[in-house]
Design a protein around this motif. Structure first.
Motif, short mmCIF file in Angstrom:
data_model
loop_
_atom_site.label_atom_id
_atom_site.label_comp_id
_atom_site.label_asym_id
_atom_site.label_seq_id
_atom_site.Cartn_x
_atom_site.Cartn_y
_atom_site.Cartn_z
N GLN A 105 33.01 41.91 37.30
CA GLN A 105 32.45 41.16 36.17
C GLN A 105 32.42 42.01 34.90
O GLN A 105 32.70 41.51 33.81
CB GLN A 105 31.05 40.66 36.52
N ALA A 106 32.10 43.29 35.03
CA ALA A 106 32.07 44.17 33.86
C ALA A 106 33.46 44.35 33.27
O ALA A 106 33.63 44.39 32.05
CB ALA A 106 31.47 45.53 34.24
N LYS A 107 34.46 44.45 34.13
CA LYS A 107 35.84 44.60 33.68
C LYS A 107 36.41 43.27 33.18
O LYS A 107 37.35 43.25 32.39
CB LYS A 107 36.74 45.12 34.81
N GLY A 108 35.84 42.15 33.69
CA GLY A 108 36.25 40.83 33.24
C GLY A 108 37.64 40.41 33.68
O GLY A 108 38.39 39.79 32.92
N PHE A 109 38.00 40.73 34.90
CA PHE A 109 39.30 40.25 35.37
C PHE A 109 39.17 39.45 36.65
O PHE A 109 38.22 39.61 37.41
CB PHE A 109 40.32 41.39 35.52
N GLN A 110 40.13 38.56 36.85
CA GLN A 110 40.15 37.70 38.03
C GLN A 110 41.59 37.58 38.52
O GLN A 110 42.52 37.54 37.72
CB GLN A 110 39.63 36.31 37.66
N PHE A 111 41.74 37.51 39.83
CA PHE A 111 43.06 37.27 40.40
C PHE A 111 43.41 35.80 40.24
O PHE A 111 42.55 34.95 40.05
CB PHE A 111 43.07 37.64 41.89
N ARG A 112 44.71 35.50 40.38
CA ARG A 112 45.16 34.12 40.36
C ARG A 112 45.48 33.68 41.78
O ARG A 112 45.98 34.46 42.59
CB ARG A 112 46.42 33.96 39.51
N ASP A 113 45.23 32.42 42.06
CA ASP A 113 45.58 31.81 43.33
C ASP A 113 47.10 31.68 43.38
O ASP A 113 47.72 31.19 42.42
CB ASP A 113 44.91 30.44 43.47
N LYS A 114 47.74 32.08 44.49
CA LYS A 114 49.20 32.04 44.58
C LYS A 114 49.75 30.62 44.53
O LYS A 114 50.79 30.37 43.94
CB LYS A 114 49.67 32.72 45.88
N LYS A 115 49.06 29.70 45.15
CA LYS A 115 49.56 28.32 45.23
C LYS A 115 49.36 27.56 43.92
O LYS A 115 50.30 26.96 43.39
CB LYS A 115 48.88 27.56 46.37
N SER A 116 48.15 27.55 43.42
CA SER A 116 47.84 26.72 42.24
C SER A 116 48.00 27.45 40.92
O SER A 116 48.15 26.81 39.87
CB SER A 116 46.40 26.19 42.35
N GLY A 117 47.95 28.77 40.93
CA GLY A 117 48.05 29.53 39.70
C GLY A 117 46.74 29.61 38.92
O GLY A 117 46.68 30.24 37.87
N LYS A 118 45.69 28.98 39.44
CA LYS A 118 44.39 29.02 38.78
C LYS A 118 43.71 30.35 39.04
O LYS A 118 43.94 30.99 40.06
CB LYS A 118 43.49 27.89 39.30
N PHE A 119 42.83 30.73 38.10
CA PHE A 119 42.07 31.95 38.29
C PHE A 119 41.05 31.77 39.41
O PHE A 119 40.42 30.72 39.52
CB PHE A 119 41.32 32.34 37.01
N MET A 120 40.90 32.80 40.22
CA MET A 120 39.86 32.80 41.25
C MET A 120 38.53 33.14 40.59
O MET A 120 38.50 33.73 39.51
CB MET A 120 40.18 33.85 42.32
N SER A 121 37.45 32.86 41.28
CA SER A 121 36.13 33.23 40.75
C SER A 121 35.94 34.74 40.87
O SER A 121 36.68 35.42 41.59
CB SER A 121 35.03 32.51 41.54
N TYR A 122 34.95 35.26 40.15
CA TYR A 122 34.64 36.68 40.27
C TYR A 122 34.28 37.03 41.71
O TYR A 122 34.63 38.09 42.22
CB TYR A 122 33.49 37.07 39.34
N GLN A 123 33.56 36.13 42.39
CA GLN A 123 33.16 36.38 43.78
C GLN A 123 34.38 36.49 44.68
O GLN A 123 34.44 37.38 45.54
CB GLN A 123 32.23 35.26 44.29
N GLN A 124 35.36 35.61 44.49
CA GLN A 124 36.57 35.67 45.32
C GLN A 124 37.37 36.94 45.03
O GLN A 124 37.84 37.62 45.96
CB GLN A 124 37.45 34.44 45.06
N THR A 125 37.51 37.26 43.76
CA THR A 125 38.23 38.48 43.38
C THR A 125 37.51 39.71 43.94
O THR A 125 38.15 40.60 44.51
CB THR A 125 38.34 38.58 41.84
N GLY A 126 36.19 39.75 43.79
CA GLY A 126 35.40 40.86 44.32
C GLY A 126 35.53 40.99 45.83
O GLY A 126 35.64 42.10 46.36
N TYR A 127 35.55 39.86 46.53
CA TYR A 127 35.69 39.88 47.98
C TYR A 127 37.03 40.48 48.39
O TYR A 127 37.09 41.33 49.30
CB TYR A 127 35.54 38.47 48.56
#
Length: 180
Positions: A105-127
């Motif tokens: 959250q401090a860095k402010g980045f999120q991964f993208r979902d491979k299928k949909s291309g949408k950004f994942m939530s911070y929780q998903q990225t953190g996990y």
């Protein structure tokens, strides 16, 4: 006698200050200073008793993991010599997950979902990052170890004996003046 060793005390203080300053610099240069928690927790103190002096250092608990690295649950490739290992059952449960979520959250980045291309939530990225770190480990940064060793060579191995000699000479001169 401890109060009379002013030169020795000065060398020990310079050693302490050098290690703290270089360690903080390494954290900043290494990109490990997001929350400044570890940076601000680095402390040093020169303790003097009757016939000896000790230089002590302290830092946030996770600083030793950043410095020495942590072997992963599945692989030890990143930190093969580390005394720490994920999955050993000795650490705090959920501590890594919370810390990584705060970091993401401090860095402010999120991964993208491979299928949909949408950004994942911070929780998903953190996990995902937490799971990777847990299995692969943390590479040692040696942000504290390197300055400690360099400072030891620079101040303790060379300057300390000279300072002790100067202090002894001063005490002898002082005591000789008292005799006359």
């Amino acid at each position: 006698m401890a109060q009379e060793l002013k030169e020795v005390q000065a060398v020990l203080k310079r050693f302490k200050d050098y290690v703290i300053q270089q360690s903080r610099s390494n954290l900043s240069k290494g990109g490990k200073n997001v929350s400044k928690e570890l940076y601000n927790s680095l402390k040093g103190e020169v303790l003097t008793e009757d016939n000896y002096s000790i230089v002590g250092f302290s830092m946030a608990e996770y600083g030793q993991f950043q410095d020495q690295g942590v072997r992963g649950k599945s692989s030890s490739a990143k930190a093969p010599k580390s005394p720490f290992r994920f999955g050993s059952g000795t650490g705090k449960k959920g501590g890594l997950t919370k810390s990584i979520l705060k970091w993401v959250q401090a860095k402010g980045f999120q991964f993208r979902d491979k299928k949909s291309g949408k950004f994942m939530s911070y929780q998903q990225t953190g996990y995902l990052i937490t799971r990777s770190i847990f299995h692969k480990g943390i590479k040692p940064s040696l942000f504290f170890t390197k300055p400690f060793e360099a400072g030891y060579k620079k101040y303790i191995d060379t300057d300390l004996m000279k300072a002790f000699g100067q202090d002894v000479e001063t005490m002898v001169d002082y005591n000789l003046k008292d005799i006359k």
